[in-house]
Design a protein around this motif. Structure first.
Motif, mmCIF file in Angstrom:
data_model
loop_
_atom_site.group_PDB
_atom_site.id
_atom_site.type_symbol
_atom_site.label_atom_id
_atom_site.label_comp_id
_atom_site.label_asym_id
_atom_site.label_seq_id
_atom_site.Cartn_x
_atom_site.Cartn_y
_atom_site.Cartn_z
ATOM 1 N N LYS A 195 47.535 21.272 49.838
ATOM 2 C CA LYS A 195 46.951 20.161 49.073
ATOM 3 C C LYS A 195 47.556 20.075 47.673
ATOM 4 O O LYS A 195 47.370 19.088 46.971
ATOM 5 C CB LYS A 195 45.426 20.339 48.951
ATOM 6 C CG LYS A 195 44.709 20.586 50.264
ATOM 7 C CD LYS A 195 44.767 19.363 51.177
ATOM 8 C CE LYS A 195 44.041 19.635 52.495
ATOM 9 N NZ LYS A 195 44.560 18.784 53.581
ATOM 10 N N PHE A 221 49.866 22.778 44.486
ATOM 11 C CA PHE A 221 50.159 24.160 44.065
ATOM 12 C C PHE A 221 50.280 24.211 42.552
ATOM 13 O O PHE A 221 50.453 23.185 41.892
ATOM 14 C CB PHE A 221 51.428 24.697 44.744
ATOM 15 C CG PHE A 221 52.673 23.922 44.427
ATOM 16 C CD1 PHE A 221 53.427 24.225 43.307
ATOM 17 C CD2 PHE A 221 53.085 22.878 45.250
ATOM 18 C CE1 PHE A 221 54.571 23.508 43.005
ATOM 19 C CE2 PHE A 221 54.223 22.149 44.956
ATOM 20 C CZ PHE A 221 54.972 22.465 43.833
ATOM 21 N N HIS A 222 50.157 25.406 41.994
ATOM 22 C CA HIS A 222 50.347 25.586 40.555
ATOM 23 C C HIS A 222 50.881 26.992 40.310
ATOM 24 O O HIS A 222 51.066 27.761 41.254
ATOM 25 C CB HIS A 222 49.041 25.332 39.788
ATOM 26 C CG HIS A 222 47.896 26.175 40.261
ATOM 27 N ND1 HIS A 222 47.063 25.772 41.281
ATOM 28 C CD2 HIS A 222 47.464 27.397 39.875
ATOM 29 C CE1 HIS A 222 46.155 26.715 41.487
ATOM 30 N NE2 HIS A 222 46.383 27.720 40.658
ATOM 31 N N HIS A 251 50.847 29.570 43.441
ATOM 32 C CA HIS A 251 49.461 29.497 43.913
ATOM 33 C C HIS A 251 49.345 28.244 44.767
ATOM 34 O O HIS A 251 49.593 27.142 44.281
ATOM 35 C CB HIS A 251 48.485 29.394 42.735
ATOM 36 C CG HIS A 251 48.376 30.661 41.946
ATOM 37 N ND1 HIS A 251 47.302 30.932 41.138
ATOM 38 C CD2 HIS A 251 49.205 31.729 41.853
ATOM 39 C CE1 HIS A 251 47.473 32.121 40.566
ATOM 40 N NE2 HIS A 251 48.628 32.620 40.978
ATOM 41 N N GLU A 261 47.200 25.552 46.924
ATOM 42 C CA GLU A 261 45.830 25.035 47.047
ATOM 43 C C GLU A 261 45.606 24.539 48.474
ATOM 44 O O GLU A 261 46.362 23.717 48.972
ATOM 45 C CB GLU A 261 45.619 23.899 46.038
ATOM 46 C CG GLU A 261 45.730 24.396 44.596
ATOM 47 C CD GLU A 261 46.041 23.284 43.603
ATOM 48 O OE1 GLU A 261 45.783 22.107 43.914
ATOM 49 O OE2 GLU A 261 46.561 23.606 42.520
ATOM 50 N N PRO A 274 39.118 24.688 51.386
ATOM 51 C CA PRO A 274 38.271 25.885 51.227
ATOM 52 C C PRO A 274 37.632 26.351 52.534
ATOM 53 O O PRO A 274 37.211 27.508 52.630
ATOM 54 C CB PRO A 274 37.179 25.429 50.250
ATOM 55 C CG PRO A 274 37.658 24.161 49.664
ATOM 56 C CD PRO A 274 38.636 23.553 50.600
ATOM 57 N N GLN A 325 46.646 32.378 47.537
ATOM 58 C CA GLN A 325 45.959 31.283 48.218
ATOM 59 C C GLN A 325 44.699 30.881 47.467
ATOM 60 O O GLN A 325 43.803 31.696 47.276
ATOM 61 C CB GLN A 325 45.645 31.711 49.657
ATOM 62 C CG GLN A 325 46.922 31.991 50.447
ATOM 63 C CD GLN A 325 46.799 33.162 51.396
ATOM 64 O OE1 GLN A 325 45.706 33.621 51.682
ATOM 65 N NE2 GLN A 325 47.922 33.655 51.876
ATOM 66 N N ASP A 326 44.670 29.604 47.022
ATOM 67 C CA ASP A 326 43.523 29.098 46.271
ATOM 68 C C ASP A 326 42.796 28.027 47.076
ATOM 69 O O ASP A 326 43.438 27.181 47.684
ATOM 70 C CB ASP A 326 44.001 28.435 44.966
ATOM 71 C CG ASP A 326 44.310 29.453 43.890
ATOM 72 O OD1 ASP A 326 43.779 30.576 43.963
ATOM 73 O OD2 ASP A 326 45.094 29.115 42.987
ATOM 74 N N VAL A 339 41.205 24.526 47.297
ATOM 75 C CA VAL A 339 41.472 23.358 46.463
ATOM 76 C C VAL A 339 40.203 22.956 45.707
ATOM 77 O O VAL A 339 39.094 23.057 46.235
ATOM 78 C CB VAL A 339 42.036 22.183 47.312
ATOM 79 C CG1 VAL A 339 41.006 21.654 48.304
ATOM 80 C CG2 VAL A 339 42.536 21.053 46.424
ATOM 81 N N TYR A 389 38.890 24.503 43.216
ATOM 82 C CA TYR A 389 38.309 25.666 42.545
ATOM 83 C C TYR A 389 38.746 25.663 41.082
ATOM 84 O O TYR A 389 39.917 25.444 40.777
ATOM 85 C CB TYR A 389 38.812 26.923 43.256
ATOM 86 C CG TYR A 389 38.254 28.219 42.739
ATOM 87 C CD1 TYR A 389 36.939 28.591 43.032
ATOM 88 C CD2 TYR A 389 39.040 29.082 41.979
ATOM 89 C CE1 TYR A 389 36.429 29.791 42.574
ATOM 90 C CE2 TYR A 389 38.533 30.280 41.517
ATOM 91 C CZ TYR A 389 37.226 30.632 41.813
ATOM 92 O OH TYR A 389 36.729 31.810 41.361
ATOM 93 N N GLU A 443 40.129 26.824 37.913
ATOM 94 C CA GLU A 443 40.928 27.960 37.458
ATOM 95 C C GLU A 443 41.602 27.625 36.150
ATOM 96 O O GLU A 443 42.687 28.118 35.870
ATOM 97 C CB GLU A 443 42.048 28.256 38.452
ATOM 98 C CG GLU A 443 41.611 28.727 39.776
ATOM 99 C CD GLU A 443 42.844 29.102 40.562
ATOM 100 O OE1 GLU A 443 43.047 30.305 40.745
ATOM 101 O OE2 GLU A 443 43.598 28.208 40.943
ATOM 102 N N ARG A 473 45.597 28.840 34.819
ATOM 103 C CA ARG A 473 46.712 27.949 35.098
ATOM 104 C C ARG A 473 47.814 28.085 34.060
ATOM 105 O O ARG A 473 47.541 28.146 32.869
ATOM 106 C CB ARG A 473 46.234 26.496 35.096
ATOM 107 C CG ARG A 473 46.154 25.892 36.468
ATOM 108 C CD ARG A 473 45.530 24.522 36.346
ATOM 109 N NE ARG A 473 44.737 24.223 37.527
ATOM 110 C CZ ARG A 473 45.232 23.531 38.557
ATOM 111 N NH1 ARG A 473 46.456 23.079 38.526
ATOM 112 N NH2 ARG A 473 44.478 23.289 39.599
#
Ligand SMILES: [Zn+2]
Ligand SMILES: [Zn+2]
Length: 295
Positions: free
Chosen positions: A227, A229-230, A246, A248, A251, A282-283, A285, A287, A289, A293
């Motif tokens: 979905k 990334f960062h 990371h 996204e 969930p 793995q995050d 989406v 969430y 943070e 970041r």
């Protein structure tokens, strides 16, 4: 032949060539008493020391990672290139001071210049052969160490040509080679800065080039379950690339599903960049943070 073996062979060839040039120039200095040949002999000695250092770097730098150095030895290439650039800088300063001394003293008595001319002509042919081989290796391997090494021998050719011309002309006008020599030194100093900058970039973990970065980002974005990334970052060491991101994801995915996606991404990137290693975090989406970041 593999790239590593080609780099090693090229490196050995330059050590051998430098050694032969030193012997030939020693003989020429002995018979001609030419300051020009003496300074080019000094130049060749620096080359040989640097090439030996390089050979060590490309043989050790090519070693696979072990449990003590888990990121491999690739950075040794950048270290070798940096040390060589410093040696080049020092040899250039030596040449300039030689040239200035010659310019103001005007008392050079060159004897048997024909011997000198033959030795310098031989040096030029040998050096051109070596740099052609090095250019081929750089094209195939992009080796920083060979790039730095080649810069050396390119300088050599210029220096050899200046000395050769000065041997021809020294009966007419003593200072023409001095002026050309100072000009060449300036040019090579200017050229050396690229190697210094590139080596420092590798040593300081600069991001890989923008084109490769966006290729890798496109691979991440192309996966249907990603979905966003960062915290994407990269660095390189020798021919290896290290990538982190990371990712996204939905969930509600199970750990097994999320893990499979992470492996898909890793495989997709490694298919395009075989010498890469990617680690993804793995995050879920959405969430929050904001505190962790980066860019
Ligand atoms: Zn994150
Ligand atoms: Zn796994």
């Amino acid at each position: 032949m593999t790239n590593d073996r080609l780099v090693q062979l090229t490196s050995k060839a330059s050590v051998a060539a430098a050694f032969m040039l030193i012997i030939a120039k020693l003989y020429a200095v002995y018979t001609t008493h030419s300051l020009g040949i003496l300074s080019s002999l000094f130049d060749s000695s620096v080359d040989m020391i640097a090439s030996i250092g390089n050979l060590i770097a490309v043989t050790i730098a090519a070693r696979p990672a072990d449990h003590k150095y888990q990121f491999g030895y690739g950075k040794l290439e950048a270290v070798a290139a940096l040390i060589q650039s410093i040696l080049i800088g020092a040899s250039l300063l030596f040449l300039v001071s030689e040239a200035l001394q010659r310019f103001f003293s005007n008392d050079i008595t060159v004897t048997h210049s024909t011997t000198g001319i033959w030795v310098m002509a031989l040096s030029i042919v040998m050096t051109l052969g070596l740099t052609a081989f090095q250019r081929y290796t750089i094209q195939r391997t992009q080796s920083l160490a060979i790039k730095a090494d080649m810069l050396h021998y390119k300088t050599d050719t210029a220096v050899n040509i200046v000395v050769l011309i000065s041997l021809f002309l020294n009966t007419y006008y003593n200072n023409i080679d001095t002026i050309a020599c100072i000009g060449i030194c300036g040019y090579v100093m200017w050229a050396t800065r690229h190697i210094v900058v590139e080596s420092l970039e590798v040593l300081l973990d600069k991001e890989i080039n923008v084109k490769d970065q966006s290729n890798i980002k496109a691979i991440l974005n192309n996966h249907p379950s990603v979905k966003g990334f960062h915290n994407f970052r990269t660095r390189s060491s020798g021919k290896r690339i290290f990538i982190e991101a990371h990712i996204e994801m939905d969930p509600k995915l199970t750990l097994v599903e999320a893990h499979n996606i992470a492996h898909d991404l890793k495989d997709a990137v490694e298919a395009v960049y075989p010498h890469s290693e990617m680690i993804v975090h793995q995050d879920p989406v959405g969430y929050d943070e904001s505190s962790e970041r980066r860019f």
